[in-house]
Design an enzyme around this catalytic site. Sequence first.
Site, PDB file in Angstrom:
ATOM      1  CB  CYS A 173      -0.925  -0.010   1.215  1.00 45.49           C
ATOM      2  SG  CYS A 173      -1.994   1.440   1.330  1.00 45.49           S
ATOM      3  CB  CYS A 182      -0.489   2.354   3.964  1.00 45.91           C
ATOM      4  SG  CYS A 182      -2.139   1.821   3.501  1.00 45.91           S
ATOM      5  CG  ASP A 183       3.304   1.199   4.530  1.00 46.29           C
ATOM      6  OD1 ASP A 183       2.859   1.654   5.594  1.00 46.29           O
ATOM      7  OD2 ASP A 183       3.108   0.026   4.162  1.00 46.29           O
TER       8      ASP A 183
END
Length: 303
Positions: free
Chosen positions: A131, A134-135
């Site tokens: 993701c 997300c990261d």
Amino acid sequence: MYDAIIIGAGPAGLTASIYLARSGKKSLVLEAKSYGGQIINTLDIENYPGLNHVSGFDLATNMYNQAKELGANILFEKVVNIKNTNKEKIVITDKGNEYKSKAIILATGNEKRKLNLENEEKLTGCGISYCATCDGAFYKNKIVLVNGGGNTAIEDALYLSDIASKVYVVHRRDSFRADVKTTNLLKEKDNVEFIYNSVITKINGNEKIESVEITDKDNNQKTINIDGLFIAIGAIPENENFKNVVNLDNSGYIITNEDCHTSTKGIFAAGDTRRKDLRQLVTATNDGAIAANEAIKYINNLE
């Protein structure tokens, strides 16, 4: 007889159980694996409102404990079938148990498709991610590689190109499946390099990822040193056991509207398991709250 059965104890399912418990409804949560869903493997979450930094394990455990303290009954059994009648819904698990309820919330999430290479599981969260939104922020001015050729992969690479110093995009074919507009935007980026007709055949690293081995269609190999690997080769929704009671799209996701209603009255879907554009922790908890609220209204109308 339960008021509602929630299938899945990820963020969507646990949120739904919290809302149902606070409304005084009797609910049962059935989970096939472990609570928390995919976030359990995330080392540091920094995009969940109100929490600058929290591990996925800690956040999932807090959700689980909160649901339990409010009275949610959580059992670890895999649901293999659902029977829908006019009077009740019957959930059957792999242990041969049958549970009855007035409503059902499907929150089984999905599973990111993996490369199934050595070191992949060990280095997930230590340089390997599924993701980018997300990261991606952890890779500012670093070298990353995106594996995939669909919309998710190209969008991830485009997102990362504004963060990382260098972005490699590796795709097994000679052209992308992603939409042309997004692909053209990515091709305009100076820090993006495309590697076609190639696959990742090896992941190197001990405590964190260090490099990957790339093999092309002619079996030529080369090693690329990277700080992060983003795997975007699709996801697998786990809805095969529910296709007899709800409508699925061509990819296997549950078709709902924005109030989480499925094609069957009294059955709702929340989180990554349903068809949607954005699959994030915050949208999963949002879905859980909406599905629970709709289930409560449905149960109240029955009563």
